[in-house]
Design a protein around this motif. Structure first.
Motif, PDB file in Angstrom:
ATOM      1  N   LEU A  37     -13.216   6.772   6.238  1.00 51.37           N
ATOM      2  CA  LEU A  37     -13.401   5.919   7.406  1.00 51.37           C
ATOM      3  C   LEU A  37     -12.425   6.301   8.514  1.00 51.37           C
ATOM      4  CD1 LEU A  37     -14.818   3.539   8.730  1.00 51.37           C
ATOM      5  CD2 LEU A  37     -13.282   1.992   7.486  1.00 51.37           C
ATOM      6  N   ARG A  38     -11.212   6.678   8.150  1.00 53.62           N
ATOM      7  CA  ARG A  38     -10.243   7.122   9.156  1.00 53.62           C
ATOM      8  C   ARG A  38     -10.742   8.371   9.883  1.00 53.62           C
ATOM      9  NH1 ARG A  38      -5.562   4.821   9.497  1.00 53.62           N
ATOM     10  NH2 ARG A  38      -5.142   3.179   7.996  1.00 53.62           N
ATOM     11  N   GLU A  39     -11.347   9.269   9.159  1.00 52.29           N
ATOM     12  CA  GLU A  39     -11.891  10.468   9.803  1.00 52.29           C
ATOM     13  C   GLU A  39     -13.016  10.100  10.757  1.00 52.29           C
ATOM     14  OE1 GLU A  39     -11.269  14.150   6.764  1.00 52.29           O
ATOM     15  OE2 GLU A  39     -12.548  12.524   6.022  1.00 52.29           O
ATOM     16  N   HIS A  40     -13.867   9.137  10.377  1.00 49.89           N
ATOM     17  CA  HIS A  40     -14.929   8.701  11.282  1.00 49.89           C
ATOM     18  C   HIS A  40     -14.335   8.179  12.593  1.00 49.89           C
ATOM     19  CE1 HIS A  40     -17.216   9.296   7.775  1.00 49.89           C
ATOM     20  NE2 HIS A  40     -17.485   8.051   7.421  1.00 49.89           N
ATOM     21  N   PHE A  41     -13.211   7.470  12.496  1.00 56.26           N
ATOM     22  CA  PHE A  41     -12.582   6.877  13.676  1.00 56.26           C
ATOM     23  C   PHE A  41     -11.601   7.823  14.365  1.00 56.26           C
ATOM     24  CE2 PHE A  41     -14.380   2.924  12.292  1.00 56.26           C
ATOM     25  CZ  PHE A  41     -14.425   2.129  13.433  1.00 56.26           C
ATOM     26  N   GLY A  42     -11.479   9.037  13.860  1.00 55.11           N
ATOM     27  CA  GLY A  42     -10.569  10.002  14.469  1.00 55.11           C
ATOM     28  C   GLY A  42      -9.113   9.644  14.285  1.00 55.11           C
ATOM     29  N   LEU A  43      -8.786   9.003  13.170  1.00 52.29           N
ATOM     30  CA  LEU A  43      -7.424   8.553  12.892  1.00 52.29           C
ATOM     31  C   LEU A  43      -6.806   9.391  11.781  1.00 52.29           C
ATOM     32  CD1 LEU A  43      -8.083   4.714  12.932  1.00 52.29           C
ATOM     33  CD2 LEU A  43      -6.879   6.028  14.693  1.00 52.29           C
ATOM     34  N   ALA A  44      -5.537   9.722  11.940  1.00 48.74           N
ATOM     35  CA  ALA A  44      -4.834  10.512  10.933  1.00 48.74           C
ATOM     36  C   ALA A  44      -4.525   9.668   9.702  1.00 48.74           C
ATOM     37  CB  ALA A  44      -3.538  11.062  11.516  1.00 48.74           C
ATOM     38  N   ARG A  45      -4.389  10.323   8.586  1.00 48.14           N
ATOM     39  CA  ARG A  45      -3.950   9.653   7.354  1.00 48.14           C
ATOM     40  C   ARG A  45      -2.467   9.332   7.488  1.00 48.14           C
ATOM     41  NH1 ARG A  45      -1.833  10.522   2.153  1.00 48.14           N
ATOM     42  NH2 ARG A  45      -3.070   9.608   0.454  1.00 48.14           N
ATOM     43  N   PRO A  46      -2.089   8.046   7.398  1.00 43.95           N
ATOM     44  CA  PRO A  46      -0.679   7.690   7.585  1.00 43.95           C
ATOM     45  C   PRO A  46       0.201   8.223   6.460  1.00 43.95           C
ATOM     46  CG  PRO A  46      -1.930   5.781   6.905  1.00 43.95           C
ATOM     47  CD  PRO A  46      -2.928   6.872   7.137  1.00 43.95           C
ATOM     48  N   ALA A  47       1.410   8.634   6.810  1.00 46.36           N
ATOM     49  CA  ALA A  47       2.357   9.098   5.805  1.00 46.36           C
ATOM     50  C   ALA A  47       2.842   7.922   4.983  1.00 46.36           C
ATOM     51  CB  ALA A  47       3.529   9.802   6.477  1.00 46.36           C
ATOM     52  N   SER A  48       3.200   8.196   3.730  1.00 46.71           N
ATOM     53  CA  SER A  48       3.693   7.150   2.850  1.00 46.71           C
ATOM     54  C   SER A  48       5.089   6.717   3.276  1.00 46.71           C
ATOM     55  CB  SER A  48       3.746   7.643   1.400  1.00 46.71           C
ATOM     56  OG  SER A  48       4.419   6.711   0.587  1.00 46.71           O
ATOM     57  N   GLY A  49       5.301   5.392   3.306  1.00 50.90           N
ATOM     58  CA  GLY A  49       6.635   4.857   3.583  1.00 50.90           C
ATOM     59  C   GLY A  49       7.326   4.392   2.333  1.00 50.90           C
ATOM     60  N   GLN A  50       6.647   4.542   1.167  1.00 49.94           N
ATOM     61  CA  GLN A  50       7.164   4.119  -0.134  1.00 49.94           C
ATOM     62  C   GLN A  50       7.773   2.716  -0.068  1.00 49.94           C
ATOM     63  OE1 GLN A  50       9.071   6.767  -2.922  1.00 49.94           O
ATOM     64  NE2 GLN A  50       8.811   8.441  -1.455  1.00 49.94           N
ATOM     65  N   GLY A  51       6.977   1.787   0.496  1.00 52.89           N
ATOM     66  CA  GLY A  51       7.373   0.384   0.466  1.00 52.89           C
ATOM     67  C   GLY A  51       8.225  -0.049   1.632  1.00 52.89           C
ATOM     68  N   ARG A  52       8.656   0.850   2.489  1.00 54.01           N
ATOM     69  CA  ARG A  52       9.503   0.448   3.617  1.00 54.01           C
ATOM     70  C   ARG A  52       8.616  -0.173   4.691  1.00 54.01           C
ATOM     71  NH1 ARG A  52      11.762   5.368   2.146  1.00 54.01           N
ATOM     72  NH2 ARG A  52      10.573   6.512   3.725  1.00 54.01           N
ATOM     73  N   VAL A  53       9.063  -1.323   5.216  1.00 49.59           N
ATOM     74  CA  VAL A  53       8.298  -2.051   6.226  1.00 49.59           C
ATOM     75  C   VAL A  53       8.655  -1.523   7.608  1.00 49.59           C
ATOM     76  CG1 VAL A  53       7.849  -4.291   7.221  1.00 49.59           C
ATOM     77  CG2 VAL A  53       8.218  -4.086   4.770  1.00 49.59           C
TER      78      VAL A  53
ATOM     79  N   TRP B 232       0.828  -1.218   0.000  1.00 45.00           N
ATOM     80  CA  TRP B 232       0.000   0.000   0.000  1.00 45.00           C
ATOM     81  C   TRP B 232       0.857   1.262   0.000  1.00 45.00           C
ATOM     82  CZ3 TRP B 232      -3.784  -1.957   4.322  1.00 45.00           C
ATOM     83  CH2 TRP B 232      -4.803  -2.722   3.733  1.00 45.00           C
ATOM     84  N   ASN B 233       2.047   1.153   0.589  1.00 49.67           N
ATOM     85  CA  ASN B 233       2.924   2.313   0.703  1.00 49.67           C
ATOM     86  C   ASN B 233       4.064   2.302  -0.313  1.00 49.67           C
ATOM     87  OD1 ASN B 233       1.883   3.892   3.040  1.00 49.67           O
ATOM     88  ND2 ASN B 233       2.114   1.926   4.050  1.00 49.67           N
ATOM     89  N   SER B 234       3.939   1.475  -1.346  1.00 49.12           N
ATOM     90  CA  SER B 234       5.010   1.410  -2.349  1.00 49.12           C
ATOM     91  C   SER B 234       4.953   2.577  -3.341  1.00 49.12           C
ATOM     92  CB  SER B 234       4.961   0.073  -3.103  1.00 49.12           C
ATOM     93  OG  SER B 234       3.713  -0.108  -3.753  1.00 49.12           O
ATOM     94  N   TRP B 235       3.896   3.367  -3.251  1.00 49.69           N
ATOM     95  CA  TRP B 235       3.774   4.604  -4.020  1.00 49.69           C
ATOM     96  C   TRP B 235       3.800   5.786  -3.045  1.00 49.69           C
ATOM     97  CZ3 TRP B 235       1.568   5.260  -9.318  1.00 49.69           C
ATOM     98  CH2 TRP B 235       1.526   4.059 -10.034  1.00 49.69           C
ATOM     99  N   GLY B 236       4.537   6.817  -3.399  1.00 56.92           N
ATOM    100  CA  GLY B 236       4.498   8.053  -2.631  1.00 56.92           C
ATOM    101  C   GLY B 236       3.266   8.864  -2.972  1.00 56.92           C
ATOM    102  N   ASP B 237       2.919   9.783  -2.094  1.00 57.22           N
ATOM    103  CA  ASP B 237       1.734  10.608  -2.328  1.00 57.22           C
ATOM    104  C   ASP B 237       1.879  11.507  -3.559  1.00 57.22           C
ATOM    105  OD1 ASP B 237      -0.037   9.820  -0.257  1.00 57.22           O
ATOM    106  OD2 ASP B 237       1.169  10.934   1.203  1.00 57.22           O
ATOM    107  N   ALA B 238       3.125  11.842  -3.918  1.00 60.16           N
ATOM    108  CA  ALA B 238       3.357  12.753  -5.051  1.00 60.16           C
ATOM    109  C   ALA B 238       3.751  12.009  -6.322  1.00 60.16           C
ATOM    110  CB  ALA B 238       4.448  13.767  -4.680  1.00 60.16           C
ATOM    111  N   ALA B 239       3.432  10.705  -6.388  1.00 64.23           N
ATOM    112  CA  ALA B 239       3.899   9.904  -7.529  1.00 64.23           C
ATOM    113  C   ALA B 239       3.244  10.323  -8.846  1.00 64.23           C
ATOM    114  CB  ALA B 239       3.641   8.430  -7.257  1.00 64.23           C
ATOM    115  N   ILE B 240       1.986  10.675  -8.831  1.00 60.85           N
ATOM    116  CA  ILE B 240       1.272  11.000 -10.066  1.00 60.85           C
ATOM    117  C   ILE B 240       1.497  12.469 -10.408  1.00 60.85           C
ATOM    118  CG2 ILE B 240      -0.968  11.079 -11.209  1.00 60.85           C
ATOM    119  CD1 ILE B 240      -1.902   8.842  -9.407  1.00 60.85           C
ATOM    120  N   ILE B 241       2.092  12.702 -11.553  1.00 64.78           N
ATOM    121  CA  ILE B 241       2.361  14.068 -12.014  1.00 64.78           C
ATOM    122  C   ILE B 241       1.288  14.509 -13.006  1.00 64.78           C
ATOM    123  CG2 ILE B 241       4.012  15.555 -13.218  1.00 64.78           C
ATOM    124  CD1 ILE B 241       6.200  13.638 -12.229  1.00 64.78           C
ATOM    125  N   GLY B 242       1.027  13.670 -14.000  1.00 63.95           N
ATOM    126  CA  GLY B 242       0.002  13.979 -14.994  1.00 63.95           C
ATOM    127  C   GLY B 242       0.283  15.248 -15.777  1.00 63.95           C
TER     128      GLY B 242
END
Length: 445
Positions: free
Chosen positions: A429-445, A166-176
């Protein structure tokens, strides 16, 4: 200036058990026997729950027929396909589905739930299970269920790999960039190159990060191994408990372990299963329960209870207590959660097998509340305020009717007491549960 901390908020999911929690629900005059394979039925339940601002709808799953199909409907439709249809017919409510780590591969599950998160606009959750029944093992070519420790070790590695994908892509991967002809920044897309005991997965995933970063991770398991898995990975746990004390002890144990693993305090939301039977008066609710239970053959309930306890049905006698030499099913290889929940129900209490079946409304393991909307709201508030639950995975006696009774009767009381939202404050769903959006690890475990 620091923002004021938001008051702790109750979470409510509805567990859509086809016609309802009680096995005889499909026999009621208003029920449709084919509801278990009718997408319209599930959509209607989800829309009722969304109108009341529930956090999510939840779908259980099995990889074999574990119910007694001569009497009741079964869990039949594949959850993520069904949840995609529900997501298309709703706008805010979360969609949580079950998928087994024992009979899938990490890449498939990562892709399936990432797709559901994209399709739903960030409302997806994955319920991680390990699957203990022998029928599932046979359906996947195994002579027997893998042992308990192996199932959970595989589940831990499986979930680690899914998160990495899920984290093998960074948030800024899509340039378009149409003008420059550059679509993806390849430096933001990385293989995970996982080599482990159970899986070798190169990656990356073949679709970008999802609207909520990654789907919500849910787990359901009460064994020591299950608690460890929850502490490592889960953001919410669907548990089984019959008393405030045992649920609070469970919550503290899981969250203390999660904090020791560096996840912070109260990283895991605890949502016990709660079946509800509602009447205008307590006597009316009890009559409703008795009507539904009396429509269940005793032979069905005895067999179901025997399966939960891991014993031969011949050892159960309706007017005698449970056997006093019970041990974990399959030498510890069966379902720990419902075994312990059932024993908790009768601990230090006079009982017969008939009493147990009636209290469990047909031999299941979850707590059943029978009463007026006020009584049910009082119990929910007590568990919530005393730290025994962050919310509940609700299982109405019948669907959609029992859910409508809860929405009309109980939800307004919870709202008046300031325990439950009157409107959604976010879209994911994360907002409903009061959870922050996790930062991308770009595939790092």
């Amino acid at each position: 200036m620091a923002q004021p901390q938001r008051p702790r908020q109750l979470h409510l999911n509805v567990n859509v058990l086809h016609s309802g929690f009680i096995p005889s629900a499909w026999r009621l005059q208003e029920a449709d026997p084919l509801a278990f394979i009718d997408v319209g039925h599930y959509v209607k339940v989800a829309q009722i729950a969304e109108a009341a601002c529930f956090d999510a709808v939840f779908l259980a799953d099995t990889a074999s027929i574990i119910e007694q199909i001569d009497f009741r409907p079964i869990t039949a439709l594949e959850p993520t396909v069904l949840l995609a249809a529900i997501a298309a017919a709703t706008t805010h409510i979360g969609v949580i589905g079950t998928a087994s780590t024992s009979y899938n591969e990490p890449f498939n599950i990562a892709r399936r739930f990432a797709t559901l998160d994209h399709v739903s606009g960030g409302r997806a959750g994955w319920n991680i299970v390990t699957t203990a029944d022998p029928g599932s093992a046979r359906n996947f070519g195994l002579p027997a269920t893998p042992d308990h420790a192996t199932r959970y070790a595989r589940a831990d590695e499986f979930t680690t790999v899914v998160k990495a994908l899920w984290n093998s892509w960074g948030d800024a991967a899509i340039i378009g960039d149409k003008q420059g002809g550059r679509f993806i920044d390849e430096s933001q897309v990385s293989p995970i190159a996982h080599q482990g005991t159970y899986f070798n997965v190169h990656g990356p995933l073949n679709l970008p990060r999802t609207p909520q970063g990654q789907p919500l991770l849910v787990q359901a398991g009460g064994s020591d191994d299950g608690r460890e898995l929850a502490a490592r990975h889960a953001e919410a746990v669907f548990s089984a408990a019959h008393t405030i004390e045992e649920s609070r002890t469970y919550s503290q144990a899981v969250n203390q372990r999660a904090e020791a693993l560096g996840r912070g305090a109260h990283a895991v939301r605890i949502l016990p299963g709660l079946a509800t039977i509602i009447g205008a008066t307590e006597a009316e609710a009890l009559r409703r329960r008795d009507q539904l239970v009396d429509m269940i053959p005793w032979s069905y309930s005895l067999k179901r209870l025997a399966g939960t306890l891991g014993i031969a049905v011949e050892r159960l006698h309706l007017d005698r207590p449970l056997p006093d030499d019970l041990a974990l099913p399959g030498g510890g290889n069966g379902n720990h959660t419902f075994f312990h929940a059932t024993l908790s129900l009768v601990k230090n209490r006079p009982h017969t097998v008939r009493d147990v079946i009636r209290a469990l409304c047909g031999g299941g393991g979850h707590r059943v509340l029978v009463g007026t909307p006020e009584q049910i709201a009082d119990e929910i508030e007590a568990w919530f305020r005393q730290g025994a639950a962050d919310g509940f995975n609700l299982m109405p006696d019948t669907l959609p009717g029992g859910l409508q009774d809860f929405v009309d009767g109980v939800v307004p009381i919870l709202q008046q007491r300031g325990l439950f939202r009157r409107a959604y404050e976010g879209r994911t769903l994360r907002e409903h549960f009061g959870l922050a959006r996790p930062a991308s690890g770009q595939g790092r475990v």
